[in-house]
Motif scaffolding. Structure first.
Motif, PDB file in Angstrom:
ATOM      1  N   ALA A  12      71.078  37.950  42.698  1.00  0.00           N
ATOM      2  CA  ALA A  12      71.317  39.193  41.960  1.00  0.00           C
ATOM      3  C   ALA A  12      72.581  39.855  42.488  1.00  0.00           C
ATOM      4  O   ALA A  12      73.069  39.539  43.583  1.00  0.00           O
ATOM      5  CB  ALA A  12      70.127  40.146  42.090  1.00  0.00           C
ATOM      6  N   SER A  13      73.106  40.792  41.698  1.00  0.00           N
ATOM      7  CA  SER A  13      74.286  41.545  42.113  1.00  0.00           C
ATOM      8  C   SER A  13      74.340  42.852  41.351  1.00  0.00           C
ATOM      9  O   SER A  13      73.553  43.079  40.424  1.00  0.00           O
ATOM     10  CB  SER A  13      75.568  40.748  41.855  1.00  0.00           C
ATOM     11  N   LEU A  14      75.254  43.702  41.732  1.00  0.00           N
ATOM     12  CA  LEU A  14      75.561  44.856  40.898  1.00  0.00           C
ATOM     13  C   LEU A  14      76.286  44.388  39.645  1.00  0.00           C
ATOM     14  O   LEU A  14      76.835  43.278  39.591  1.00  0.00           O
ATOM     15  CB  LEU A  14      76.438  45.849  41.664  1.00  0.00           C
ATOM     16  N   GLU A  15      76.307  45.245  38.652  1.00  0.00           N
ATOM     17  CA  GLU A  15      77.010  44.959  37.406  1.00  0.00           C
ATOM     18  C   GLU A  15      78.503  44.739  37.673  1.00  0.00           C
ATOM     19  O   GLU A  15      79.128  45.542  38.362  1.00  0.00           O
ATOM     20  CB  GLU A  15      76.837  46.153  36.462  1.00  0.00           C
ATOM     21  N   PRO A  16      79.080  43.659  37.187  1.00  0.00           N
ATOM     22  CA  PRO A  16      80.531  43.469  37.341  1.00  0.00           C
ATOM     23  C   PRO A  16      81.295  44.591  36.639  1.00  0.00           C
ATOM     24  O   PRO A  16      80.983  44.944  35.494  1.00  0.00           O
ATOM     25  CB  PRO A  16      80.783  42.114  36.675  1.00  0.00           C
ATOM     26  N   VAL A  72      72.685  34.555  33.004  1.00  0.00           N
ATOM     27  CA  VAL A  72      72.315  33.136  33.062  1.00  0.00           C
ATOM     28  C   VAL A  72      72.000  32.709  34.495  1.00  0.00           C
ATOM     29  O   VAL A  72      71.033  31.987  34.753  1.00  0.00           O
ATOM     30  CB  VAL A  72      73.459  32.267  32.488  1.00  0.00           C
ATOM     31  N   ASP A  73      72.823  33.195  35.445  1.00  0.00           N
ATOM     32  CA  ASP A  73      72.694  32.699  36.820  1.00  0.00           C
ATOM     33  C   ASP A  73      72.063  33.698  37.782  1.00  0.00           C
ATOM     34  O   ASP A  73      71.775  33.363  38.936  1.00  0.00           O
ATOM     35  CB  ASP A  73      74.068  32.291  37.355  1.00  0.00           C
ATOM     36  N   ARG A  74      71.832  34.958  37.354  1.00  0.00           N
ATOM     37  CA  ARG A  74      71.322  35.954  38.293  1.00  0.00           C
ATOM     38  C   ARG A  74      70.913  37.220  37.545  1.00  0.00           C
ATOM     39  O   ARG A  74      71.256  37.400  36.377  1.00  0.00           O
ATOM     40  CB  ARG A  74      72.371  36.303  39.347  1.00  0.00           C
ATOM     41  N   ASP A  75      70.200  38.089  38.249  1.00  0.00           N
ATOM     42  CA  ASP A  75      69.915  39.420  37.732  1.00  0.00           C
ATOM     43  C   ASP A  75      71.053  40.361  38.107  1.00  0.00           C
ATOM     44  O   ASP A  75      71.768  40.140  39.101  1.00  0.00           O
ATOM     45  CB  ASP A  75      68.609  39.957  38.322  1.00  0.00           C
TER      46      ASP A  75
END
Length: 789
Positions: free
Chosen positions: A546-550, A666-669
């Motif tokens: 997961a990550s923050l929104e780009p 597709v690859d993360r939240d």
């Protein structure tokens, strides 16, 4: 007749430079033993004794039970030998360059002990107000050691032969200075002199007393200390502090201060019990303390911040200065230019501080290894180093992994330290800082070479660097790799943060954790700028779950300096164009270097996708929020926006709900931030408090990250969640994440010994490099992991 025995003892660890040989000498005498003790070239100690069996056994027990408080054993090897009746007495023998094969290391610099402080204020003693007074329990070590074993001739004290009185104390087993290598007095030791900045001419009178008078009058004085030069002014004098800012071209960066005593510190800050203990420790670091209101020192010492960095005197020069001074708190800030290392040479000080310092208080003892002050902040009731340097370096961190490799890690590009793994210990260098200027690159090189030398490293199995292809530190790695014929391994920035957190918390080799890693920037495996990541991984691999929104960074790195650009890139997606333009020009125009026309130019960049890379950086999000709330518009020092944002949020109510949402890619939240920014903008325009909005945004961001991490941990059966990266210095966010994690009966991992920012990155790099070598060893030898462990 009682049975006679002979025993050979090899001691490894922290046993040189803290009165260990005198301690052994007195023990042997007390137990009627003969033999010798000597220092070894790898910082270990060899002891050989003969005597009655019961006496020898009592002596061996006392080596452990009564060892000096600062001594630390990594190995105590005892070999019984046939009795030879070889020795007439017990002696401290001349040191040997031999090695005992254990793991030993030099002593850090130690603050002046209470006994020496008492002596320098006793007019009847020759040490009265002598700034270089020290003994076996205190004084400089790391900064003056040129080589090992630790003897005077291998330190910068070699330039000062003993006088008759000092020699007598040095040779007296009953004296506190018995075998103390830094022993000196006004008759034989280093001296201070006071010079005018304008022409280098000598100021008449007693130098320290005159320097104190000049400080009281509002002058700026450069002071040469243990690890380099400081710039000092009266901390109560707003005009003098401002003049220092103008001359130093540091308009906003907080200055550290030094107070004469704890009572003085408590007059302008709140001091908890743990902060008090840290202030008064032998490491004597700078502690970030919360200001009292009204703040009695000059407000421009740490403008826009709720805290101030404070330290107590740790050297004789500081105690002597305060003795003569009317003011009992002085600004004591590093004298180096931004992005350059501490200044240690006199000629360099005059050249680089021309027009800055009015006077120079300088001594004639060489500083062999520069070393900046350490900085610690207590976060959520636990000490968290911001800068681990003087007083701590080169004390190693024990790592719970079966490594037999020598691995060197270079660090990143900012807040750099290097790390050398030898056996099961990790040795971090002193704080280097930003590695961009040639002087800083050279300093990093020198610090690495010094570690290699004092740790007696003859081979390197791997050299580990950040994955970023353009970091200047790679140049050093290439040179060292060629010298040792060692491979270079690149590791991802946030994986190194995860590994550093695991190593410090002694997580097992085969285990994995969920790590929330939030900072300014790290080069991602997809070649984009990461900085708000949730990773699952261990020492051998990781997954970005997961990550923050780009978010867009219009102008790339310009968005990290001019916060208006970053804010515009975030709101561009969720606010109508004309409305956004009016808002930015009306409320946030100071966040753009060229004003309104730059706002229009950034719109064109965003429309056409010209130089608008994406980033998931938490640091950039907090910078943009500080601009949105009118707290900070431009970075003048690293982390400024986030630090000032926290300082207004600390008094705020965090109960305003903001729309942080989780979306699946597709690859993360992804945890969205754009909608929360739009809501903050709307509420701000309606008149809501900036403090409440700042506190509520921090809370929403922390809870969103924690919720994702908890869900991932439960799905994968992982019992530990950690928080690392520079954003982990934010107390509110750390506390919120910890509470949510612990409420779910999961372990919360945090840093306590090393910095959570890039100052601890090298440890993670090093253990990742060592783990890769270990995995290869397991594969090549076909040994199962259980056998290796």
């Amino acid at each position: 007749m009682p049975q006679k025995v002979r025993v050979l003892v090899h001691v490894s660890g922290l046993v040189q430079g803290l009165g260990y040989r005198p301690f052994v000498y007195k023990l042997a005498k007390r137990h009627n033993l003969t033999g010798y003790v000597l220092n070894l070239g790898d910082a270990g100690v060899r002891i050989e004794v003969e005597g009655g069996k019961k006496n020898v056994e009592a002596f061996l027990r006392a080596l452990t039970d009564e060892k000096p408080p600062l001594a630390n054993y990594t190995d105590l090897r005892i070999d019984f030998k046939p009795f030879k009746d070889e020795f007439k007495d017990f002696m401290i023998e001349r040191s040997s360059k031999e090695s005992c094969g254990g793991l030993s290391y030099p002593t850090p610099d130690l603050a002046m002990c209470k006994d020496c402080i008492t002596e320098i204020f006793n007019p009847q003693l020759r040490f009265y107000l002598y700034p270089f007074t020290s003994c076996t329990n205190c004084g400089p070590r790391f900064t003056i050691i040129e080589d090992l074993p630790y003897d005077r001739e291998r330190t910068t004290m070699i330039d000062f032969p003993f006088c008759q009185e000092c020699r007598k104390e040095y040779d007296d087993p009953n004296d506190r200075r018995f075998n103390a290598q830094t022993t000196c007095c006004p008759n034989c030791g280093p001296r201070y002199e006071l010079l005018r900045g304008r022409d280098g001419s000598l100021v008449s009178g007693e130098p320290i007393r005159e320097a104190a008078r000049l400080l009281n009058e509002g002058h700026i004085v450069a002071i040469k200390g243990i690890g380099g030069f400081h710039l000092s002014v009266d901390a109560y004098n707003e005009e003098a502090v401002n003049e220092l800012r103008v001359r130093r071209r540091k308009p906003q960066k907080p200055f550290a201060v030094m107070s004469s005593n704890l009572k003085e510190v408590k007059a302008f800050t709140y001091v908890s019990k743990i902060e008090e203990q840290l202030l008064e420790s032998l490491a004597a670091p700078i502690i970030l303390l919360r200001k009292k209101r009204p703040f009695s020192l000059a407000e421009n010492i740490s403008p826009g911040l709720h805290n101030v960095g404070v330290m107590l005197p740790y050297s004789g020069i500081h105690h002597a200065l305060f003795h003569h001074s009317k003011t009992q708190t002085l600004v004591m800030t590093s004298a180096n230019n931004p992005d350059e290392p501490m200044i240690i040479e006199d000629y360099e000080a005059f050249r680089k501080m021309e027009g800055v310092a009015d006077y120079f208080l300088m001594h004639n003892r060489r500083i062999y290894m520069r070393c900046d002050d350490s900085v610690i902040r207590v976060v959520d009731d636990k000490p968290l180093p911001i800068r681990r340097s003087r007083g701590y370096t080169p004390t190693p961190l024990s790592i719970p992994l079966p490594f037999n490799s020598n691995v060197l890690a270079i660090g990143g590009e900012f807040m750099v330290t290097s790390c050398l793994i030898k056996k099961d210990s990790a040795f971090l260098s002193q704080h280097i800082g930003e590695v961009e200027a040639p002087e800083s690159i050279q300093f990093l090189d020198e610090a690495i070479e010094h570690l290699i030398n004092v740790l007696k490293i003859e081979s390197l199995d791997s050299i580990v660097v950040d994955l970023h292809p353009m970091f200047h530190s790679r140049r050093i790695s290439e040179r060292i790799a060629k010298r040792f014929d060692a491979p270079i391994l690149g590791v991802q920035h946030h994986h190194a943060h995860l590994a550093s957190l695991m190593a410090e918390n002694r997580v097992n080799l085969e285990d994995e954790i969920v790590a929330i890693t939030c900072d300014g920037v790290g080069y991602g495996t997809d070649k984009s700028a990461w900085g708000g990541e949730i990773l699952v991984g261990g020492y051998n691999k990781f997954e970005r779950v997961a990550s923050l929104e780009p978010q867009f960074m219009p102008g790339g790195d310009l968005s990290a300096i001019w916060y208006g650009r970053m804010l515009q890139g975030i709101l561009y997606k969720v606010v109508e164009r004309d409305e956004l333009a009016i808002f930015l020009k009306d409320r946030c125009i100071d966040g753009f270097k060229y004003g309104a026309k730059e706002v229009e130019m950034v719109f064109q960049q965003l429309d056409k996708g010209i130089n608008t890379p994406l980033t998931t950086s938490t640091g950039r999000v907090l910078d943009a929020l500080s601009c949105l709330l009118g707290v900070c518009f431009k970075r003048t020092y690293e982390g400024e926006g986030a630090m000032k944002l926290e300082s207004i949020a600390i008094e705020g109510n965090d109960s305003i709900p903001l729309p942080f949402k989780t979306q699946s890619l597709v690859d993360r939240d992804v945890l969205t931030t754009s909608y929360a920014f739009a809501e903050v903008k709307t509420l701000l325009q309606k008149g809501d408090s900036r403090r409440h909005l700042a506190a509520s945004f921090q809370r929403g961001l922390a809870e969103g990250l924690a919720d994702i991490a908890i869900e991932v941990a439960k799905k994968r059966g992982i019992d530990s969640i950690g928080f690392s990266g520079g954003v982990a210095y934010n107390e509110a966010m750390t506390r919120i994440i910890r509470r949510k994690v612990e409420n779910e009966d999961l372990n919360f991992l945090r840093h306590r010994i090393l910095p959570c920012g890039d100052g601890g990155l090298a440890l993670g790099q090093a253990v990742l490099g060592a783990a890769k070598l270990l995995a290869k060893d397991i594969k090549d030898t076909k040994r199962p992991l259980s056998k290796v462990l």
